[in-house]
Design a protein around this motif. Structure first.
Motif, PDB file in Angstrom:
ATOM      1  N   LEU A  53       0.846  -1.185   0.000  1.00 33.78           N
ATOM      2  CA  LEU A  53       0.000   0.000   0.000  1.00 33.78           C
ATOM      3  C   LEU A  53       0.889   1.245   0.000  1.00 33.78           C
ATOM      4  CD1 LEU A  53      -2.567  -1.123   2.727  1.00 33.78           C
ATOM      5  CD2 LEU A  53      -2.852  -1.240   0.240  1.00 33.78           C
ATOM      6  N   VAL A  54       0.656   2.136  -0.961  1.00 35.76           N
ATOM      7  CA  VAL A  54       1.443   3.359  -1.084  1.00 35.76           C
ATOM      8  C   VAL A  54       0.507   4.543  -0.899  1.00 35.76           C
ATOM      9  CG1 VAL A  54       3.006   4.707  -2.530  1.00 35.76           C
ATOM     10  CG2 VAL A  54       2.991   2.205  -2.710  1.00 35.76           C
ATOM     11  N   GLU A  55       0.601   5.185   0.250  1.00 40.26           N
ATOM     12  CA  GLU A  55      -0.251   6.347   0.529  1.00 40.26           C
ATOM     13  C   GLU A  55       0.403   7.613  -0.020  1.00 40.26           C
ATOM     14  OE1 GLU A  55      -2.051   8.992   4.242  1.00 40.26           O
ATOM     15  OE2 GLU A  55      -1.161   7.024   4.655  1.00 40.26           O
ATOM     16  N   LEU A  56      -0.331   8.337  -0.852  1.00 34.11           N
ATOM     17  CA  LEU A  56       0.116   9.629  -1.376  1.00 34.11           C
ATOM     18  C   LEU A  56      -0.510  10.697  -0.479  1.00 34.11           C
ATOM     19  CD1 LEU A  56      -0.339   8.948  -5.199  1.00 34.11           C
ATOM     20  CD2 LEU A  56       1.582   8.351  -3.701  1.00 34.11           C
ATOM     21  N   GLN A  57       0.208  11.073   0.537  1.00 36.57           N
ATOM     22  CA  GLN A  57      -0.345  11.865   1.631  1.00 36.57           C
ATOM     23  C   GLN A  57      -0.467  13.338   1.256  1.00 36.57           C
ATOM     24  OE1 GLN A  57       1.958  12.599   5.426  1.00 36.57           O
ATOM     25  NE2 GLN A  57       0.558  11.013   6.140  1.00 36.57           N
ATOM     26  N   GLY A  58      -1.651  13.876   1.465  1.00 35.12           N
ATOM     27  CA  GLY A  58      -1.886  15.294   1.216  1.00 35.12           C
ATOM     28  C   GLY A  58      -2.927  15.578   0.156  1.00 35.12           C
ATOM     29  N   GLY A  59      -3.262  14.570  -0.655  1.00 35.52           N
ATOM     30  CA  GLY A  59      -4.264  14.759  -1.694  1.00 35.52           C
ATOM     31  C   GLY A  59      -3.642  15.001  -3.052  1.00 35.52           C
ATOM     32  N   ASN A  60      -3.415  13.934  -3.805  1.00 39.08           N
ATOM     33  CA  ASN A  60      -2.733  14.053  -5.096  1.00 39.08           C
ATOM     34  C   ASN A  60      -3.625  14.696  -6.156  1.00 39.08           C
ATOM     35  OD1 ASN A  60      -0.840  13.630  -7.200  1.00 39.08           O
ATOM     36  ND2 ASN A  60      -1.914  11.763  -7.785  1.00 39.08           N
ATOM     37  N   ASP A  61      -3.026  15.586  -6.950  1.00 33.78           N
ATOM     38  CA  ASP A  61      -3.743  16.214  -8.057  1.00 33.78           C
ATOM     39  C   ASP A  61      -3.808  15.246  -9.229  1.00 33.78           C
ATOM     40  OD1 ASP A  61      -4.974  17.984  -9.799  1.00 33.78           O
ATOM     41  OD2 ASP A  61      -3.077  18.872 -10.432  1.00 33.78           O
ATOM     42  N   GLY A  62      -4.942  14.586  -9.378  1.00 35.28           N
ATOM     43  CA  GLY A  62      -5.084  13.566 -10.397  1.00 35.28           C
ATOM     44  C   GLY A  62      -5.068  14.098 -11.812  1.00 35.28           C
ATOM     45  N   LEU A  63      -5.586  15.316 -12.023  1.00 30.30           N
ATOM     46  CA  LEU A  63      -5.690  15.844 -13.387  1.00 30.30           C
ATOM     47  C   LEU A  63      -4.332  16.173 -13.992  1.00 30.30           C
ATOM     48  CD1 LEU A  63      -8.840  18.148 -13.229  1.00 30.30           C
ATOM     49  CD2 LEU A  63      -8.616  15.895 -14.286  1.00 30.30           C
ATOM     50  N   ILE A  66      -2.726  11.910 -14.392  1.00 32.71           N
ATOM     51  CA  ILE A  66      -3.270  11.276 -15.596  1.00 32.71           C
ATOM     52  C   ILE A  66      -4.105  12.357 -16.280  1.00 32.71           C
ATOM     53  CG2 ILE A  66      -4.652   9.388 -16.510  1.00 32.71           C
ATOM     54  CD1 ILE A  66      -2.079   8.513 -15.111  1.00 32.71           C
ATOM     55  N   ILE A  67      -3.595  12.894 -17.366  1.00 30.45           N
ATOM     56  CA  ILE A  67      -4.083  14.150 -17.934  1.00 30.45           C
ATOM     57  C   ILE A  67      -5.138  13.886 -19.008  1.00 30.45           C
ATOM     58  CG2 ILE A  67      -3.367  16.272 -19.102  1.00 30.45           C
ATOM     59  CD1 ILE A  67      -0.462  15.499 -18.111  1.00 30.45           C
ATOM     60  N   PRO A  68      -6.332  14.488 -18.879  1.00 29.71           N
ATOM     61  CA  PRO A  68      -7.341  14.385 -19.955  1.00 29.71           C
ATOM     62  C   PRO A  68      -6.973  15.327 -21.095  1.00 29.71           C
ATOM     63  CG  PRO A  68      -8.186  15.730 -18.167  1.00 29.71           C
ATOM     64  CD  PRO A  68      -6.830  15.248 -17.728  1.00 29.71           C
ATOM     65  N   ALA A  88       3.609  16.027 -22.352  1.00 26.18           N
ATOM     66  CA  ALA A  88       2.917  14.876 -21.789  1.00 26.18           C
ATOM     67  C   ALA A  88       3.243  13.600 -22.555  1.00 26.18           C
ATOM     68  CB  ALA A  88       1.407  15.125 -21.788  1.00 26.18           C
ATOM     69  N   LEU A  89       3.197  12.483 -21.865  1.00 25.40           N
ATOM     70  CA  LEU A  89       3.511  11.189 -22.462  1.00 25.40           C
ATOM     71  C   LEU A  89       2.250  10.555 -23.021  1.00 25.40           C
ATOM     72  CD1 LEU A  89       5.883   9.840 -19.668  1.00 25.40           C
ATOM     73  CD2 LEU A  89       6.516  10.961 -21.807  1.00 25.40           C
ATOM     74  N   ASP A  90       2.256  10.303 -24.300  1.00 25.38           N
ATOM     75  CA  ASP A  90       1.089   9.751 -24.990  1.00 25.38           C
ATOM     76  C   ASP A  90       0.922   8.287 -24.623  1.00 25.38           C
ATOM     77  OD1 ASP A  90      -0.915   9.091 -26.708  1.00 25.38           O
ATOM     78  OD2 ASP A  90       0.274   9.261 -28.535  1.00 25.38           O
ATOM     79  N   VAL A  91      -0.117   7.972 -23.874  1.00 23.18           N
ATOM     80  CA  VAL A  91      -0.351   6.579 -23.499  1.00 23.18           C
ATOM     81  C   VAL A  91      -1.701   6.065 -23.986  1.00 23.18           C
ATOM     82  CG1 VAL A  91       1.191   6.589 -21.507  1.00 23.18           C
ATOM     83  CG2 VAL A  91      -1.178   7.335 -21.216  1.00 23.18           C
ATOM     84  N   GLN A  92      -2.592   6.974 -24.354  1.00 21.82           N
ATOM     85  CA  GLN A  92      -3.897   6.583 -24.887  1.00 21.82           C
ATOM     86  C   GLN A  92      -4.444   7.787 -25.645  1.00 21.82           C
ATOM     87  OE1 GLN A  92      -6.671   3.955 -22.520  1.00 21.82           O
ATOM     88  NE2 GLN A  92      -7.983   5.723 -22.652  1.00 21.82           N
ATOM     89  N   ASN A  93      -5.405   7.575 -26.533  1.00 19.20           N
ATOM     90  CA  ASN A  93      -5.874   8.662 -27.386  1.00 19.20           C
ATOM     91  C   ASN A  93      -6.361   9.870 -26.605  1.00 19.20           C
ATOM     92  OD1 ASN A  93      -5.322   7.255 -29.713  1.00 19.20           O
ATOM     93  ND2 ASN A  93      -7.368   6.366 -29.871  1.00 19.20           N
ATOM     94  N   ASP A  94      -7.024   9.644 -25.482  1.00 15.01           N
ATOM     95  CA  ASP A  94      -7.652  10.764 -24.779  1.00 15.01           C
ATOM     96  C   ASP A  94      -6.997  11.108 -23.450  1.00 15.01           C
ATOM     97  OD1 ASP A  94      -8.429   8.338 -23.801  1.00 15.01           O
ATOM     98  OD2 ASP A  94     -10.586   8.714 -23.862  1.00 15.01           O
ATOM     99  N   VAL A  95      -5.976  10.354 -23.044  1.00  9.79           N
ATOM    100  CA  VAL A  95      -5.286  10.674 -21.793  1.00  9.79           C
ATOM    101  C   VAL A  95      -3.782  10.552 -21.994  1.00  9.79           C
ATOM    102  CG1 VAL A  95      -7.161   9.979 -20.254  1.00  9.79           C
ATOM    103  CG2 VAL A  95      -5.438   8.299 -20.935  1.00  9.79           C
ATOM    104  N   ALA A  96      -3.050  11.256 -21.140  1.00 11.35           N
ATOM    105  CA  ALA A  96      -1.591  11.224 -21.189  1.00 11.35           C
ATOM    106  C   ALA A  96      -1.041  11.185 -19.773  1.00 11.35           C
ATOM    107  CB  ALA A  96      -1.058  12.439 -21.941  1.00 11.35           C
ATOM    108  N   PHE A  97       0.190  10.707 -19.639  1.00  7.96           N
ATOM    109  CA  PHE A  97       0.896  10.721 -18.363  1.00  7.96           C
ATOM    110  C   PHE A  97       1.616  12.050 -18.177  1.00  7.96           C
ATOM    111  CE2 PHE A  97       1.995   5.957 -17.451  1.00  7.96           C
ATOM    112  CZ  PHE A  97       0.668   5.704 -17.200  1.00  7.96           C
ATOM    113  N   HIS A  98       1.714  12.484 -16.931  1.00  5.39           N
ATOM    114  CA  HIS A  98       2.660  13.536 -16.598  1.00  5.39           C
ATOM    115  C   HIS A  98       4.049  13.059 -17.019  1.00  5.39           C
ATOM    116  CE1 HIS A  98       5.257  16.153 -14.197  1.00  5.39           C
ATOM    117  NE2 HIS A  98       4.209  16.926 -13.952  1.00  5.39           N
ATOM    118  N   PRO A  99       4.898  13.946 -17.567  1.00  2.07           N
ATOM    119  CA  PRO A  99       6.210  13.489 -18.045  1.00  2.07           C
ATOM    120  C   PRO A  99       7.058  12.799 -16.984  1.00  2.07           C
ATOM    121  CG  PRO A  99       6.066  15.901 -18.020  1.00  2.07           C
ATOM    122  CD  PRO A  99       4.687  15.379 -17.842  1.00  2.07           C
ATOM    123  N   ALA A 100       6.827  13.120 -15.704  1.00  2.00           N
ATOM    124  CA  ALA A 100       7.609  12.489 -14.642  1.00  2.00           C
ATOM    125  C   ALA A 100       7.272  11.007 -14.465  1.00  2.00           C
ATOM    126  CB  ALA A 100       7.389  13.229 -13.323  1.00  2.00           C
TER     127      ALA A 100
END
Length: 411
Positions: A53-63, A66-68, A88-100
């Motif tokens: 289990l990996v807790e991302l403490q503080g409230g991760n900004d999802g947008l 994983i970018i729409p 952004a990293l192209d991983v699917q037609n409508d979403v992308a990864f943050h470059p990190a």
């Protein structure tokens, strides 16, 4: 190209090439990414499986995780925070990864990585303390519990009740015990092995005392159980750092490196918990968030490599979670405030990889917040049903349909 997003519609590159001067340089064609063979691994018996289990403490900004990227509202609502299409990293037609997140592209392409979109719960609470309590206890937002969801799941489990593990769980680093809270969990907390060994010795002397009042007997019994679990772990520690070079020096990487070393030592623990803090990005979010996501991605990639080397990756399930996401619109401090839903990651050699649930709809918000489309308790129920092989569990009985997490629930 480096798997980077190239949106013709967003950048206007094609229009410029068609209407610009005749002697303008023509961009080279985009080479298709080579096909990556997808993993076909299946998990072994339940008694051998590991949950991290990996807790991302503080409230991760999802947008911004994983970018729409195809949604024009993303840039309109985040003029200062939006990740550029060419970054952004192209991983699917409508979403992308943050470059990190580049280190996680390979497990995604191999089918070892699931992204659950817009995970949350009804009537969300925006308090850090209350919301993580809801996640830890798997309760509704208007209910209060006193035990973690893992503790509830392990109690009376047909496999774990018979398993002679060294302990039920280890918490590494500085995070809270959250999902493992409760009197029935044999829990070990550890920042690093040498400190743990010193603490284990002092615990032994305390537990040996018999001059206690009846009011302290329960505390002493609990202490004795903790000492027994600590001693079982201590006997297997070699102190050898097998994988340290491939991990970074940040706290999450250090915690996962220790977990990998302990697993290599033969320490038998079904549940591990680690924490990456700092996600409460109210101001100056872009550089802070990029560092956090880089720490996360690099640490998870190193842990994956370590488990593969040990032959344990198919028996490992890694799940991230955060108490909430962030608001869709940015604030005046170039940050984001407390929101609702966010993506949840699941990784492992036997994971049923890909994107789960609909991409966030930024044209259909709830007072500026994302509408959760997956209840986090569905994912927890999937852990208990798929990963731990207990189809009849307390979350299913509450009406939470288990999410599919692994390719075959080989139990």
């Amino acid at each position: 190209m480096d798997r980077r997003r190239f949106l013709v519609a967003a950048s206007g590159s094609l229009l410029a090439a068609c209407t610009g001067p005749q002697n303008a340089a023509v961009a080279p064609p985009i080479a298709a990414r080579p096909r990556v063979p997808r993993s076909t691994g299946l998990a072994g018996p339940v008694r051998n499986r590991i949950l991290v289990l990996v807790e991302l403490q503080g409230g991760n900004d999802g947008l911004n995780t994983i970018i729409p990227i195809a949604d024009a509202n993303y840039r309109r609502l985040r003029a200062g925070l939006a990740i550029e299409a060419q970054e952004a990293l192209d991983v699917q037609n409508d979403v992308a990864f943050h470059p990190a997140l580049k280190p996680l592209v390979d497990p995604l392409e191999r089918g070892e990585f699931s992204v659950f979109h817009s995970v949350g719960y009804p009537r969300p609470n925006r308090s850090h303390f209350r919301s993580i309590e809801i996640w830890d206890q798997a309760t509704a937002s208007d209910r209060y519990g006193d035990e973690g969801w893992v503790t509830q799941a392990l109690r009376g489990h047909p496999e774990f009740s018979k398993r002679n593990a060294d302990a039920d769980a280890i918490v590494l680093g500085v995070g809270n015990i959250g999902p493992l809270a409760g009197p029935d969990t044999r829990l070990v907390t550890m920042r690093e092995p040498r400190q743990f060994l010193a603490q284990a010795e002092s615990m032994q002397s305390l537990a040996a005392r018999n001059d206690v009042t009846p009011a302290l007997r329960h505390l002493v019994r609990t202490q004795n159980e903790a000492v027994a679990a600590a001693e079982a772990v201590r006997r297997k520690l070699t102190g050898r750092e097998r994988f340290n070079r491939r991990f970074g020096g940040d706290p999450l990487a250090r915690s996962l490196a220790i977990a990998a070393d302990l697993i290599a030592d033969g320490v038998d623990i079904p549940v591990w918990k680690v924490t990456l803090s700092g996600f409460d990005t109210h101001a100056d979010q872009r550089p802070r968030h990029a560092r956090l996501l880089a720490n996360l991605a690099n640490a998870l990639a190193a842990f994956r490599s370590s488990m593969q080397e040990l032959g344990r990756w198919n028996d490992t399930l890694v799940m991230t979670y955060s108490e909430f996401g962030r608001r869709v619109g940015e604030n005046l401090s170039r940050g984001t405030d407390h929101g609702t839903a966010a993506p949840l990651f699941v990784l492992g050699g036997a994971v049923d990889g890909g994107f789960k649930g609909p991409v966030p709809n930024l044209a259909d918000l709830d007072e500026g917040d994302l509408k959760p489309t997956i209840d986090f308790r569905q994912v927890y129920a999937g852990v208990i049903a798929d990963w731990w092989g207990q189809r009849d569990n307390f979350l299913l009985r509450q009406g939470h349909r288990p999410a599919t997490l692994v390719r075959v629930a080989n139990v």
